[in-house]
Design a protein around this motif. Structure first.
Motif, PDB file in Angstrom:
ATOM      1  N   CYS A  18       0.754  -1.231  -0.067  1.00  0.00           N
ATOM      2  CA  CYS A  18       0.021  -0.015   0.141  1.00  0.00           C
ATOM      3  C   CYS A  18       0.959   1.322  -0.170  1.00  0.00           C
ATOM      4  O   CYS A  18       0.689   2.247  -0.802  1.00  0.00           O
ATOM      5  CB  CYS A  18      -0.747   0.272   1.318  1.00  0.00           C
ATOM      6  SG  CYS A  18      -2.368  -1.225   0.981  1.00  0.00           S
ATOM      7  N   GLN A  19       1.817   1.170   0.819  1.00  0.00           N
ATOM      8  CA  GLN A  19       2.755   2.412   0.822  1.00  0.00           C
ATOM      9  C   GLN A  19       3.334   2.609  -0.306  1.00  0.00           C
ATOM     10  O   GLN A  19       3.639   3.862  -0.891  1.00  0.00           O
ATOM     11  CB  GLN A  19       4.074   2.070   1.833  1.00  0.00           C
ATOM     12  CG  GLN A  19       3.420   2.320   3.261  1.00  0.00           C
ATOM     13  CD  GLN A  19       4.560   1.941   4.434  1.00  0.00           C
ATOM     14  OE1 GLN A  19       5.355   1.148   4.153  1.00  0.00           O
ATOM     15  NE2 GLN A  19       4.568   2.514   5.463  1.00  0.00           N
ATOM     16  N   ASP A  20       3.948   1.615  -1.212  1.00  0.00           N
ATOM     17  CA  ASP A  20       4.449   1.811  -2.588  1.00  0.00           C
ATOM     18  C   ASP A  20       3.264   2.478  -3.478  1.00  0.00           C
ATOM     19  O   ASP A  20       3.822   3.173  -4.182  1.00  0.00           O
ATOM     20  CB  ASP A  20       4.973   0.457  -2.911  1.00  0.00           C
ATOM     21  CG  ASP A  20       6.084  -0.147  -2.060  1.00  0.00           C
ATOM     22  OD1 ASP A  20       6.834   0.635  -1.795  1.00  0.00           O
ATOM     23  OD2 ASP A  20       6.392  -1.357  -2.295  1.00  0.00           O
ATOM     24  N   LEU A  21       2.020   1.788  -3.418  1.00  0.00           N
ATOM     25  CA  LEU A  21       1.179   2.456  -4.264  1.00  0.00           C
ATOM     26  C   LEU A  21       0.754   3.827  -4.076  1.00  0.00           C
ATOM     27  O   LEU A  21       0.646   4.682  -5.088  1.00  0.00           O
ATOM     28  CB  LEU A  21      -0.061   1.335  -4.116  1.00  0.00           C
ATOM     29  CG  LEU A  21      -0.129   0.188  -4.612  1.00  0.00           C
ATOM     30  CD1 LEU A  21      -1.378  -0.657  -4.332  1.00  0.00           C
ATOM     31  CD2 LEU A  21      -0.111   0.238  -6.313  1.00  0.00           C
ATOM     32  N   LEU A  22       0.627   4.142  -2.842  1.00  0.00           N
ATOM     33  CA  LEU A  22       0.615   5.501  -2.385  1.00  0.00           C
ATOM     34  C   LEU A  22       1.674   6.508  -3.008  1.00  0.00           C
ATOM     35  O   LEU A  22       1.459   7.480  -3.349  1.00  0.00           O
ATOM     36  CB  LEU A  22       0.428   5.839  -1.207  1.00  0.00           C
ATOM     37  CG  LEU A  22      -1.078   5.112  -0.326  1.00  0.00           C
ATOM     38  CD1 LEU A  22      -0.855   5.082   0.920  1.00  0.00           C
ATOM     39  CD2 LEU A  22      -2.188   6.037  -0.927  1.00  0.00           C
ATOM     40  N   LEU A  23       2.960   6.114  -2.821  1.00  0.00           N
ATOM     41  CA  LEU A  23       4.000   6.697  -2.935  1.00  0.00           C
ATOM     42  C   LEU A  23       4.315   6.898  -4.627  1.00  0.00           C
ATOM     43  O   LEU A  23       4.785   7.988  -5.226  1.00  0.00           O
ATOM     44  CB  LEU A  23       5.270   6.121  -2.625  1.00  0.00           C
ATOM     45  CG  LEU A  23       5.618   6.310  -1.091  1.00  0.00           C
ATOM     46  CD1 LEU A  23       6.751   5.420  -0.672  1.00  0.00           C
ATOM     47  CD2 LEU A  23       5.933   7.712  -0.613  1.00  0.00           C
ATOM     48  N   LEU A  25       1.620   7.691  -6.611  1.00  0.00           N
ATOM     49  CA  LEU A  25       0.558   8.852  -6.918  1.00  0.00           C
ATOM     50  C   LEU A  25       1.385  10.034  -7.262  1.00  0.00           C
ATOM     51  O   LEU A  25       2.298  10.316  -6.465  1.00  0.00           O
ATOM     52  CB  LEU A  25      -0.380   8.915  -5.769  1.00  0.00           C
ATOM     53  CG  LEU A  25      -1.407   7.432  -5.758  1.00  0.00           C
ATOM     54  CD1 LEU A  25      -2.302   7.826  -4.450  1.00  0.00           C
ATOM     55  CD2 LEU A  25      -2.109   7.302  -6.863  1.00  0.00           C
ATOM     56  N   PRO A  26       0.612  10.721  -8.035  1.00  0.00           N
ATOM     57  CA  PRO A  26       1.131  12.174  -8.265  1.00  0.00           C
ATOM     58  C   PRO A  26       1.230  12.865  -7.018  1.00  0.00           C
ATOM     59  O   PRO A  26       2.180  13.660  -6.739  1.00  0.00           O
ATOM     60  CB  PRO A  26       0.118  12.847  -9.243  1.00  0.00           C
ATOM     61  CG  PRO A  26      -0.309  11.552 -10.005  1.00  0.00           C
ATOM     62  CD  PRO A  26      -0.342  10.738  -9.000  1.00  0.00           C
ATOM     63  N   GLU A  27       0.213  12.832  -6.220  1.00  0.00           N
ATOM     64  CA  GLU A  27       0.253  13.596  -4.804  1.00  0.00           C
ATOM     65  C   GLU A  27      -0.070  12.398  -3.727  1.00  0.00           C
ATOM     66  O   GLU A  27      -1.281  12.207  -3.704  1.00  0.00           O
ATOM     67  CB  GLU A  27      -0.932  14.571  -5.067  1.00  0.00           C
ATOM     68  CG  GLU A  27      -0.789  15.633  -5.698  1.00  0.00           C
ATOM     69  CD  GLU A  27      -1.707  16.983  -5.648  1.00  0.00           C
ATOM     70  OE1 GLU A  27      -2.400  16.938  -4.535  1.00  0.00           O
ATOM     71  OE2 GLU A  27      -1.738  17.699  -6.593  1.00  0.00           O
ATOM     72  N   PRO A  28       0.907  11.889  -3.185  1.00  0.00           N
ATOM     73  CA  PRO A  28       0.678  11.041  -2.307  1.00  0.00           C
ATOM     74  C   PRO A  28      -0.153  11.389  -1.160  1.00  0.00           C
ATOM     75  O   PRO A  28      -0.011  12.470  -0.503  1.00  0.00           O
ATOM     76  CB  PRO A  28       2.178  10.705  -1.560  1.00  0.00           C
ATOM     77  CG  PRO A  28       3.115  11.080  -2.609  1.00  0.00           C
ATOM     78  CD  PRO A  28       2.206  12.362  -3.351  1.00  0.00           C
ATOM     79  N   ASP A  29      -0.932  10.465  -0.539  1.00  0.00           N
ATOM     80  CA  ASP A  29      -1.858  10.929   0.678  1.00  0.00           C
ATOM     81  C   ASP A  29      -1.041  10.709   1.893  1.00  0.00           C
ATOM     82  O   ASP A  29      -0.934   9.465   2.308  1.00  0.00           O
ATOM     83  CB  ASP A  29      -3.064   9.961   0.307  1.00  0.00           C
ATOM     84  CG  ASP A  29      -4.173  10.152   1.437  1.00  0.00           C
ATOM     85  OD1 ASP A  29      -3.689  10.908   2.676  1.00  0.00           O
ATOM     86  OD2 ASP A  29      -5.230   9.643   1.544  1.00  0.00           O
TER      87      ASP A  29
END
Length: 620
Positions: A18-23, A25-29
């Motif tokens: 999940c952390q890899d997927l979020l990172l 993203l153009p704007e990480p959550d």
């Protein structure tokens, strides 16, 4: 996820994904990343408090997948590897060799992977697939680790009786040191099986390999091992010649500590080969007082075993430490008393008492006097033995001494006197503080009371001890005390109750999280069950303890447990398997202890050879 998998490894992997997927993203959550980070920290934190041995417990209970998940949840790399190795050992022992091999191969550290694969190779060899076992060992790229694994396989294959394949594998090793070592292992098992001629041939072959070793220290070490096997095979003349050569190599060592250790080992094999005079000369050449004393005790032990009691006495008297002198002389007294020469035994016992009383420390004086009490009683001077016991200042030690005297008095036939002594001991036991210690000592009294013929009183005392044991909150301590109660109840004649208690103790032992504790308790239950007469149950428990001991990652504790396994196996009549198991122990002192257990079980005349080997290997 914890409920489904038994560990947090999957959850941690999902968090990382999940952390890899979020990172990506153009704007990480950041809020989501912070929450994931917090949860990951919580999972890692709670896993820091999990004992690494808990993994092997789950494997032992038949849940290998949960065991693996729990092991992989540990965040410290070292403890994760330790946990996985423990799981590998258990999984391999129960026959799931494919899973065990996969787990072993998953370890990334070469050292720990080698340890794990060696265990799998041993289990595969026990299962009869020698080719696969060899292949596993040879997957190790480090030559030293590969050879070590192959030697372990040789030992296992020999122990299970496949001597032909064990020999072939031993000869396939290329390094002379390891070839010699492996052949010596096989020769020891062959000698134990009674085929002395074959054992001599193997020993000769091992000797040839040993002679090609270029390192003097290693050459001396292997020649000493060859001497032990040659002595066991009955060729004393050859053993003496080899011992002389080993001595020369030992003397050539330049490091003083290494030289002294090698010479001390040579002393043992020279004495066991029957050359007591030369062994004594070697002892005199040692400069370290402690090593000299240890070596002298070995020679005295060999002299006692050979029946040369005069020589043994003279050696013991030359010891300078009063405690060692008193203890060693007490052993000689036991042999003299057993031979029927009570007058001589009494004179020696008096001398041992004088040595004990020369000690200035009250604790060590009492410790030495307890040994003297036993031999004075064995020499027939029961009145003086009782006086000595009552003179001890520490209540705990006085209690032990009174129980010893009560036992000898009971054997002598004076049951009324034995009961009085046991009653005095009981009174002392009830003054001790702490339920565990009080239960332990009441159990000792039960044996004395039962020996004195008062079985009804013995049963009441055993019941009191059981009640005290059941109040203990620590599972390990509760299991230990219940096991002691089993023996006491059996001694009191209530074998059915003893079996029920043994079952309770076994159930508690199975809940212990540390494999070494669990194995120790299981073998204690086995000893108690054997004493209660249930030999088949004792064999099964001993097998469980043996399998568990072989999962330990440290070298010392498994062999300590295996020594006790040998004792149980020998005690229930399977002395051939007991001797084979004893010879798989690599530490000389521990192998000596195990051989003594076998000697006790087999009796004379076979015990002479076993005791001779033990004297050469370990302390007297």
């Amino acid at each position: 996820m914890l409920v489904l998998t038994g560990g947090d490894a999957t959850a941690l992997t999902e968090i990382e994904t999940c952390q890899d997927l979020l990172l990506d993203l153009p704007e990480p959550d950041l809020y989501a990343l912070a929450r994931l980070s917090h949860h990951r920290s919580q999972l890692k934190s709670r896993n820091n408090n999990i004992p690494p041995t808990l993994s092997s417990l789950w494997a032992t209970l038949g849940q290998p997948n949960r065991a693996e998940q729990l092991a992989r949840s540990l965040t410290d790399p070292y403890w994760q590897d330790q946990a996985l190795i423990s799981v590998v050992g258990v999984v391999a022992a129960v026959g799931d060799l494919e899973h065990a091999e996969r787990l072993a191969q998953s370890l990334t550290d070469p050292y720990w992977q080698a340890q794990a694969l060696t265990r799998v190779a041993e289990a595969v060899a026990v299962g009869g697939d020698l080719e696969h076992a060899k292949q596993l060992a040879r997957t190790l790229t480090d030559p030293f680790r590969q050879a070590h694994a192959l030697i372990r396989v040789v030992g296992v294959v020999a122990a299970v009786g496949d001597l032909e394949h064990a020999e072939q594998l031993a000869r396939s090793l290329t390094d002379p040191f390891r070839q010699a070592h492996a052949l010596i292992l096989v020769a020891g098992v062959v000698a134990a099986a009674g085929d002395r001629e074959h054992a001599r041939r193997l020993a000769t072959e091992a000797e040839q390999f040993a002679r090609s070793i270029t390192d003097p220290g290693l050459q001396a070490q292997e020649l000493i091992s060859v001497v032990e096997v040659v002595t066991a095979a009955g060729d004393r003349e050859h053993a003496r010649r080899l011992a002389t050569e080993a001595e020369q190599f030992a003397r050539s060592l330049t490091d003083p500590v290494q030289r002294a250790e090698a010479l001390t080992s040579v002393v043992g094999v020279v004495a066991a080969a029957g050359d007591l005079e030369h062994a004594e000369q070697l002892v005199r050449s040692l400069t370290d007082p402690y090593q000299r004393a240890e070596a002298l005790i070995r020679v005295a032990g060999a002299a006692t075993a050979a029946g040369d009691l005069e020589h043994a006495e003279r050696l013991v008297r030359s010891l300078t430490d009063p405690y060692q002198r008193a203890e060693a002389l007490a052993r000689v007294v036991e042999v003299v008393a057993a031979a029927g020469d009570r007058e001589h035994a009494r004179r020696l016992a008096t001398e041992a008492e004088q040595f004990a009383r020369s000690l200035t420390d009250p604790y060590w004086q009492d410790q030495a006097l307890i040994s003297v009490v036993g031999v004075v009683a064995a020499a027939g001077d029961l009145e003086h033995a009782e006086q000595l016991a009552r003179s001890l200042t520490d209540p705990y030690q006085r209690l032990q001494a009174l129980i010893r005297v009560a036992g000898v008095v009971a054997v002598a036939g004076d049951l009324e006197h034995a009961r009085r002594l046991a009653t005095n001991a009981e009174q002392l036991a009830r003054t001790l503080t702490g339920p565990g210690l009080q239960a332990e000592e009441l159990i000792r009294v039960v044996g004395a009371v039962a020996a004195a013929g008062d079985r009804e009183h013995a049963r009441r005392l055993a019941t009191d001890a059981e009640q005290l044991a059941r109040t203990l909150t620590d599972p390990d301590q509760r299991a230990e005390e219940l096991i002691r109660v089993v023996g006491a109840v059996a001694a009191a004649g209530d074998h059915e109750h003893a079996r029920r208690l043994a079952t309770d103790a076994q159930q508690i032992a199975q809940t212990l999280t540390m494999p070494d504790q669990r194995a120790e308790e299981l073998i204690s239950v086995a000893e108690a069950v054997a004493a209660a007469g249930d030999h088949e149950h004792a064999r099964r428990l001993a097998t469980d303890a043996e399998q568990l001991a072989r999962t330990f990652t440290t070298p010392y504790w498994p062999e300590q447990t295996l020594i006790r396994v040998v004792g149980v196996v020998a005690g229930v009549g399977d002395d051939e398997h007991a001797e084979q198991l004893a010879r798989t122990l690599t530490d000389p002192e521990q192998r000596a202890q195990a051989l003594v257990h076998v000697a006790r079980a087999v009796g004379l005349p076979r015990a002479n050879r076993l005791l001779g080997e033990a004297f050469a290997l370990g302390r007297f």
